[in-house]
Write an enzyme that holds these catalytic residues in place. Structure first.
Site, PDB file in Angstrom:
ATOM      1  N   ASP A  98       0.839  -1.182   0.000  1.00 44.07           N
ATOM      2  CA  ASP A  98       0.000   0.000   0.000  1.00 44.07           C
ATOM      3  C   ASP A  98       0.880   1.240   0.000  1.00 44.07           C
ATOM      4  O   ASP A  98       1.887   1.289   0.707  1.00 44.07           O
ATOM      5  CB  ASP A  98      -0.803   0.021   1.316  1.00 44.07           C
ATOM      6  CG  ASP A  98      -2.272   0.208   1.098  1.00 44.07           C
ATOM      7  OD1 ASP A  98      -2.631   1.198   0.444  1.00 44.07           O
ATOM      8  OD2 ASP A  98      -3.044  -0.615   1.604  1.00 44.07           O
ATOM      9  N   ASP A 199      -3.605   4.260  -2.054  1.00 41.19           N
ATOM     10  CA  ASP A 199      -4.708   4.611  -1.163  1.00 41.19           C
ATOM     11  C   ASP A 199      -5.425   5.884  -1.650  1.00 41.19           C
ATOM     12  O   ASP A 199      -4.767   6.859  -2.044  1.00 41.19           O
ATOM     13  CB  ASP A 199      -4.111   4.862   0.234  1.00 41.19           C
ATOM     14  CG  ASP A 199      -5.160   5.015   1.303  1.00 41.19           C
ATOM     15  OD1 ASP A 199      -5.943   4.081   1.486  1.00 41.19           O
ATOM     16  OD2 ASP A 199      -5.188   6.078   1.957  1.00 41.19           O
ATOM     17  N   GLU A 249      -7.188   2.928  -5.283  1.00 43.34           N
ATOM     18  CA  GLU A 249      -8.449   2.953  -4.533  1.00 43.34           C
ATOM     19  C   GLU A 249      -9.172   4.247  -4.892  1.00 43.34           C
ATOM     20  O   GLU A 249      -8.652   5.338  -4.672  1.00 43.34           O
ATOM     21  CB  GLU A 249      -8.180   2.912  -3.030  1.00 43.34           C
ATOM     22  CG  GLU A 249      -9.477   2.775  -2.263  1.00 43.34           C
ATOM     23  CD  GLU A 249      -9.398   3.218  -0.806  1.00 43.34           C
ATOM     24  OE1 GLU A 249     -10.222   2.741  -0.018  1.00 43.34           O
ATOM     25  OE2 GLU A 249      -8.543   4.043  -0.459  1.00 43.34           O
ATOM     26  N   HIS A 323     -10.322  -4.381   4.440  1.00 47.06           N
ATOM     27  CA  HIS A 323     -10.178  -4.009   5.844  1.00 47.06           C
ATOM     28  C   HIS A 323     -11.096  -2.857   6.234  1.00 47.06           C
ATOM     29  O   HIS A 323     -11.081  -2.440   7.391  1.00 47.06           O
ATOM     30  CB  HIS A 323      -8.717  -3.635   6.109  1.00 47.06           C
ATOM     31  CG  HIS A 323      -8.301  -2.446   5.295  1.00 47.06           C
ATOM     32  ND1 HIS A 323      -8.154  -2.512   3.921  1.00 47.06           N
ATOM     33  CD2 HIS A 323      -8.063  -1.165   5.634  1.00 47.06           C
ATOM     34  CE1 HIS A 323      -7.838  -1.310   3.477  1.00 47.06           C
ATOM     35  NE2 HIS A 323      -7.768  -0.473   4.485  1.00 47.06           N
ATOM     36  N   ASP A 324     -11.840  -2.297   5.282  1.00 48.74           N
ATOM     37  CA  ASP A 324     -12.766  -1.200   5.587  1.00 48.74           C
ATOM     38  C   ASP A 324     -14.227  -1.644   5.513  1.00 48.74           C
ATOM     39  O   ASP A 324     -15.133  -0.827   5.688  1.00 48.74           O
ATOM     40  CB  ASP A 324     -12.597  -0.050   4.577  1.00 48.74           C
ATOM     41  CG  ASP A 324     -11.226   0.589   4.631  1.00 48.74           C
ATOM     42  OD1 ASP A 324     -10.649   0.649   5.730  1.00 48.74           O
ATOM     43  OD2 ASP A 324     -10.736   1.024   3.576  1.00 48.74           O
TER      44      ASP A 324
END
Ligand code: GLC
Length: 545
Positions: A98, A199, A249, A323-324
């Site tokens: 990331d 990100d 993302e 993870h969100d």
């Protein structure tokens, strides 16, 4: 098996903090990932994506980076990381990391300098504005709650922070900042990285700083210079490396922008995550509401993106979890009985993995891990959930109402430790885990999944193998079927005269397959023993003819 085209690959997402702890400090670490490479190899994935492992105060679990060149000691050392890359490569697994370059932690040296004085050479690395008569420069809202501007007493100006107060947005207008970012990315490429996940990358170009009649998103989402910046990033870093995989993302984006981000001719990124299909349970766009999801809308959105991106020669990432997000089996499947959990988890996997794009499997998804069902706010760790709790309490929600919502929506649902076996703390740590393990770990764990040839794990393994072997899954065109059907999700893929049909029953009742659907051909995968013209509850099949 080494695959020839990155487009045929499958990615496994690791949230290192919750993956596997080898030191007993309750946090997962890099050596813990190395220990599980054989397991990942057995699953058959091609890449792992690691959420941030750089130095960070961890207010947002690593998405608040304070030094891009150092590894967070909670996770290990740079040598450990090098060893992970080497060992992963020896297993035929590539590693994507990331990169968070929309913002840094306010503890980053750049921000410390920037904040120190209006004359600092780093002042312009961030976005500083004067307030308006004692109020913030604009009425934009932070994604984690509250106004998006934070007053800094020292120089009496506000800095922009679209996320937490400790995550200050970088100013991409500044060419020296951009150069420093490219240098840093090149450093990690030279270190051995095989790909990056960027990100919230579509937020880097801020447009005008004006008041909004909504929450401000329209001024910085897919902003005016975002394509220019991403093209420049591509040209200055990974652009000419054969097979280097990148995924951006994209927050609240559009199909047109995503085609631009990923059409190879434009030299920006290889693929994109969009989240529209995961917003089907938000009432009137509100984030914190408890709502059943809208199945027809879910299908419409997935199909619209599949068709749009395919026609524009772009490339999607396809996923249910990260993870969100809450755990998909609890959200779109049924975790109320063991039988339904297993069946619906397999159905969700089958219905996603025959779509076009790069599939992402989030740690624990392959064994059907569920939401946490915490019943006390003290059990939560996520900054977003804790902020939401505060804001909802101030707005008159009762404790019970808030906890019910968090049980559905909290990002912690996917952040609890991976359940490896039935021993204490699910085999994740010998110490005290940083967040509680889900109480169902004695039944739902990797060890028992591997022992049972009918487990969800083997469905994922089979889906990956099919993708590697059948070009139609990667390259075929897509045709939505039964778009307004209330229970069935169905589509066809087509390539070189072959047709692959996927049929899935999202309901807990048997459903007859409509007569005009051709179900002849070779059954590639089926989550039931039988296959008739009536699908069992949560049954999913794929057929090739
Ligand atoms: C992304 C990450 C999320 C993080 C946010 C701010 O959405 O996935 O975990 O909180 O960006 O960096």
């Amino acid at each position: 098996m080494a695959i020839s085209d990155w487009k045929k690959s499958v990615v496994y997402q690791i949230y290192p903090k919750s993956f596997n702890d080898t030191t007993g400090n309750g946090h997962g670490d890099i050596n813990g990932i190395i220990e599980k490479l054989d397991y990942l190899k057995m699953l058959g994935i091609d890449y792992i994506w690691l959420t941030p492992i750089y130095l960070s105060p961890m207010n947002d679990n690593g998405y608040d980076i304070s030094d891009y060149y150092e590894i967070n000691p909670d996770f290990g050392t740079k040598e450990d990381f090098k060893r992970l890359l080497d060992e992963a490569h020896a297993h035929g697994i590539k590693v994507m990391s990331d990169i968070v370059i929309n913002h840094t932690s306010t503890s980053h040296q750049w921000f410390v300098e920037s904040r120190s004085s209006k004359d600092s050479p780093y002042r312009d690395y961030y976005i500083w504005k004067d307030g308006k008569e004692g109020t913030p420069p604009t009425n934009w809202e932070s994604k984690f709650g509250g106004n998006a501007w934070q007053l800094d007493e020292e120089t009496n100006q506000y800095y922009l922070r679209l996320f937490d107060v400790t995550q200050a947005d970088l100013n991409w207008e500044n060419a020296s900042l951009r150069k420093e970012i490219y240098d840093m990315i090149n450093y990690w490429i030279d270190f051995g990285m095989d790909g990056f996940r960027f990100d919230v990358i579509n937020l880097i170009s801020k447009g005008e700083f004006k008041d909004s009649d909504k929450i401000g998103k329209e001024f910085y989402t897919d902003g005016p210079k975002v394509h220019e910046y991403l093209h420049e990033l591509n040209r200055n870093t990974f652009g000419d490396i054969e097979g280097f995989m990148t995924v951006g993302e994209m927050s609240s984006t559009t199909i047109d922008h995503c085609i631009k981000y990923t059409n190879p001719e434009r030299q920006e990124l290889s693929s994109v995550f969009n989240f529209h299909h995961l917003k089907v349970d938000y009432k009137n766009g509100e984030k914190w509401t408890k709502m059943p999801y809208n199945f027809i809308e879910l299908k419409q959105i997935l199909f619209k993106w599949q068709l749009g991106i395919h026609q524009g020669n772009g490339w999607n990432a396809i996923f249910w979890c990260n993870h969100d997000q809450p755990r998909v089996v609890s959200r779109f499947g049924d975790d109320s009985t063991e039988e339904n959990r297993v069946k619906s988890a397999k159905m969700l996997a089958i219905s996603l993995h025959f779509l076009q794009g790069t599939p992402y499997i989030y740690q624990g998804e392959e064994i059907g891990m569920t939401n946490l069902y915490f019943d006390d706010i003290k059990q939560y760790r996520d900054v977003e959930s804790i902020n939401a709790y505060k804001i909802m309490s101030e707005n008159g929600f009762t404790n019970k109402e808030i906890l019910d919502i968090l049980q559905d929506k909290s990002r912690d649902n996917s952040r609890s430790p991976v359940q490896w076996d039935e021993s204490e703390n699910a085999g994740f740590t010998s110490g005290t885990p940083w967040i509680e393990v889900a109480s169902n770990y004695p039944t739902i764990n990797v060890k028992s999944a591997l022992e049972n040839k009918d487990s969800i794990f083997y469905t994922y393994q089979k889906l990956i193998e099919l993708r590697h072997n059948l070009d139609i899954i990667t390259y075929g065109s897509i045709k939505p079927l039964l778009e307004t059907h209330e229970q069935l999700f169905a589509y066809e893929r087509e390539l070189d005269g072959k047709v692959l049909t996927m049929l899935a029953n999202y309901s807990d009742q048997p459903v007859a397959i409509p007569e005009d659907i051709d179900t002849t051909g070779e059954v590639l995968i089926n989550n039931s023993e039988v296959f008739t013209r009536e699908l069992e509850p949560f049954q999913a099949v794929a057929i090739l003819r």
